[in-house]
Design an enzyme around this catalytic site. Structure first.
Site, PDB file in Angstrom:
ATOM      1  N   CYS A  49      23.746  -9.481  20.489  1.00  0.00           N
ATOM      2  CA  CYS A  49      22.842  -9.421  21.636  1.00  0.00           C
ATOM      3  C   CYS A  49      21.414  -9.141  21.189  1.00  0.00           C
ATOM      4  O   CYS A  49      21.182  -8.474  20.166  1.00  0.00           O
ATOM      5  CB  CYS A  49      23.292  -8.338  22.613  1.00  0.00           C
ATOM      6  SG  CYS A  49      24.840  -8.696  23.451  1.00  0.00           S
ATOM      7  N   CYS A 109      24.077  -5.726  28.620  1.00  0.00           N
ATOM      8  CA  CYS A 109      25.518  -5.751  28.858  1.00  0.00           C
ATOM      9  C   CYS A 109      26.088  -4.351  28.605  1.00  0.00           C
ATOM     10  O   CYS A 109      25.403  -3.472  28.082  1.00  0.00           O
ATOM     11  CB  CYS A 109      26.186  -6.784  27.957  1.00  0.00           C
ATOM     12  SG  CYS A 109      26.244  -6.328  26.203  1.00  0.00           S
ATOM     13  N   CYS A 130      25.853  -3.172  24.977  1.00  0.00           N
ATOM     14  CA  CYS A 130      24.483  -2.795  24.607  1.00  0.00           C
ATOM     15  C   CYS A 130      24.060  -1.486  25.264  1.00  0.00           C
ATOM     16  O   CYS A 130      23.343  -0.693  24.667  1.00  0.00           O
ATOM     17  CB  CYS A 130      23.503  -3.911  24.947  1.00  0.00           C
ATOM     18  SG  CYS A 130      23.585  -5.271  23.762  1.00  0.00           S
ATOM     19  N   GLU A 147      19.281  -7.145  22.539  1.00  0.00           N
ATOM     20  CA  GLU A 147      18.966  -5.710  22.582  1.00  0.00           C
ATOM     21  C   GLU A 147      19.375  -5.019  21.285  1.00  0.00           C
ATOM     22  O   GLU A 147      18.658  -4.160  20.781  1.00  0.00           O
ATOM     23  CB  GLU A 147      19.663  -5.038  23.777  1.00  0.00           C
ATOM     24  CG  GLU A 147      19.198  -5.555  25.116  1.00  0.00           C
ATOM     25  CD  GLU A 147      20.004  -6.732  25.640  1.00  0.00           C
ATOM     26  OE1 GLU A 147      19.977  -6.930  26.876  1.00  0.00           O
ATOM     27  OE2 GLU A 147      20.656  -7.442  24.849  1.00  0.00           O
TER      28      GLU A 147
END
Length: 156
Positions: free
Chosen positions: A67, A107, A110, A69
């Site tokens: 991801c 998400c 994350c 992030e």
């Protein structure tokens, strides 16, 4: 870059910190978007005022994807130990979708990762009326608490 005009979602951010992060994430994904490879970019702000960027890395095997992030968190931790203040992620639209980039919340994975490394981190989210900064811990009401690390000391 895709060649089509996609509006910067930062224009909808009344908060200057949120606007800065959304604009940075949008600029990153606008310049690096590749269908089915890179669709989201994230920006993390540290206490020294530096913005760190991350790019979503898709993979043939879904679990291998990274991801944006997580990438931004890693980029920040490579260069600073400063407290992390806020995060924003922007999803760039696919060519078959309306040409509107949008802010997306982290998400669940994350959220766990970010709160592990920055317990007071705020995230840019859409609250139903507009974009706002909100504590990520509030988006994760039942945070996993293991025994791997000692609890972080409470801060005033």
């Amino acid at each position: 870059m895709t060649g089509r005009r996609v509006a910067d979602p930062a224009a909808d951010c009344p908060d200057p910190v949120a606007r800065t992060l959304v604009a940075a994430a949008f600029a990153a994904i606008e310049s690096r978007y590749v269908l089915d490879r890179h669709q989201i970019a994230a920006a993390v702000l540290d206490a020294d005022g530096t913005v760190h960027l991350g790019l979503h890395l898709d993979a043939m095997v879904g679990r291998a994807a990274v991801c944006a992030e997580a990438g931004a968190l890693s980029a920040a931790r490579l260069v600073t130990g400063a407290e992390l203040i806020a995060v924003a992620a922007v999803r760039y639209p696919k060519p078959t979708e309306e040409a509107v980039a949008r802010v997306v919340p982290p998400c669940g994975l994350c959220r766990e990762l970010l709160v592990d490394h920055a317990p007071r981190l705020r995230g840019v989210v859409h609250d139903g009326t507009g974009l706002t900064l909100t504590p990520l811990a509030g988006l994760l009401p039942h945070k996993y608490v293991g025994t791997k690390w000692a609890p972080a000391p409470a801060r005033p």
